[in-house]
Design an enzyme around this catalytic site. Structure first.
Site, PDB file in Angstrom:
ATOM      1  N   GLY A 136     -21.561 -23.270  17.601  1.00 33.83           N
ATOM      2  CA  GLY A 136     -22.134 -24.386  18.343  1.00 33.83           C
ATOM      3  C   GLY A 136     -21.129 -25.280  19.027  1.00 33.83           C
ATOM      4  N   GLU A 137     -19.985 -25.509  18.388  1.00 34.64           N
ATOM      5  CA  GLU A 137     -19.024 -26.437  18.983  1.00 34.64           C
ATOM      6  C   GLU A 137     -18.237 -25.825  20.142  1.00 34.64           C
ATOM      7  OE1 GLU A 137     -18.081 -30.055  16.120  1.00 34.64           O
ATOM      8  OE2 GLU A 137     -16.655 -28.423  15.928  1.00 34.64           O
ATOM      9  N   VAL A 138     -18.491 -24.565  20.443  1.00 31.19           N
ATOM     10  CA  VAL A 138     -17.900 -23.966  21.646  1.00 31.19           C
ATOM     11  C   VAL A 138     -18.412 -24.691  22.896  1.00 31.19           C
ATOM     12  CG1 VAL A 138     -17.713 -21.810  22.976  1.00 31.19           C
ATOM     13  CG2 VAL A 138     -17.432 -21.776  20.502  1.00 31.19           C
TER      14      VAL A 138
ATOM     15  N   ARG B 161      -9.862 -25.614  19.282  1.00 34.08           N
ATOM     16  CA  ARG B 161     -10.564 -26.565  18.399  1.00 34.08           C
ATOM     17  C   ARG B 161     -10.106 -26.245  16.993  1.00 34.08           C
ATOM     18  NH1 ARG B 161     -12.413 -29.882  15.416  1.00 34.08           N
ATOM     19  NH2 ARG B 161     -14.614 -30.334  15.009  1.00 34.08           N
TER      20      ARG B 161
ATOM     21  N   VAL C  17     -20.280 -31.318  16.599  1.00 35.95           N
ATOM     22  CA  VAL C  17     -20.755 -31.497  17.982  1.00 35.95           C
ATOM     23  C   VAL C  17     -21.509 -30.228  18.376  1.00 35.95           C
ATOM     24  CG1 VAL C  17     -20.080 -31.991  20.347  1.00 35.95           C
ATOM     25  CG2 VAL C  17     -18.787 -32.985  18.455  1.00 35.95           C
TER      26      VAL C  17
END
Length: 226
Positions: free
Chosen positions: A71-73, A91, A130
């Protein structure tokens, strides 16, 4: 769309280096731009454990994340969409940066490696993951034109012009955080010099093999570089 084999390999090497050098553990990811519409993200596994030959996944810069992509990609998507010069993103969860971030602090430019972040990285004052587009956009808005944003208790995002640079810059920022913690723990903050803007500009050079040498050091022993 299929990425070039050499770029796939470089991404795997970058991912393993971030994991093997303690800059990420079970969580984290890195990516590289393919063209104006696509980027390649590493396999959704602990980066140190990505196997030689293991494929990443191509992601559209505009559009929903493909199934199986973390998801945070979305943070990578937002950077590639807004900043055409960005060619690579990492990240990660470096431990010293994590510690400073919990105090809403970022490392100051006290030594040469800190100079690569200007007066300092940006700070995102929220420990939550995020995982939606609107929040990812807010984080990258807060990052502005800087090359890194520290997320309170939640690691860091670094953007650069190549995979060797993004891996090196992640290590540089963690080293700046290590030094910051050492200065604070020794009670030396009042006496510890912070680089002036002119000093930072002179010191933050890419010449003389700065990034190439750090990349060689961080990737030493990788199974796909033997």
């Amino acid at each position: 769309m299929k990425a070039a084999e050499s770029l796939e390999r470089e991404l795997r090497v970058a991912a393993r280096s971030l994991g093997r050098r303690g800059l990420a553990h079970a969580y984290g990811h890195c990516s590289v731009r393919l063209d104006e519409r696509h980027f390649l993200v590493c396999a959704p596994r602990p980066m140190a454990l990505i196997a030689p030959g293991e494929s990443g996944q191509v992601v559209r810069i505009d559009g929903p994340l493909p199934e199986g992509v973390l998801g945070e990609v979305r943070l990578h998507q937002q950077l590639y969409r807004r900043r055409p010069h960005v060619q690579a993103v990492a990240r990660t969860m470096p431990p010293s940066l994590m510690a400073l971030g919990t105090a809403r602090r970022i490392p100051k430019a006290r030594h040469g490696m800190g100079a690569y972040f200007g007066a300092g990285a940006a700070l995102w004052d929220d420990p939550q993951l995020v995982r939606d587009d609107a929040l990812a956009a807010e984080v990258i808005d807060a990052m502005g034109d800087l090359n890194a944003i520290v997320m309170r208790g939640n690691g860091v995002v670094v953007a650069a012009e190549s995979l060797p640079q993004v891996v090196s810059l992640t290590w540089f920022l963690e080293d700046a955080a290590r030094l910051e913690l050492a200065v604070l723990s020794a009670g030396l903050e009042p006496e510890s010099a912070v680089l002036a803007a002119s000093e930072r500009e002179r010191r933050a050079t890419a010449t003389g093999g700065i990034f190439e040498r750090m990349w060689e050091y961080l990737c030493a022993g990788d199974p796909e570089l033997q």
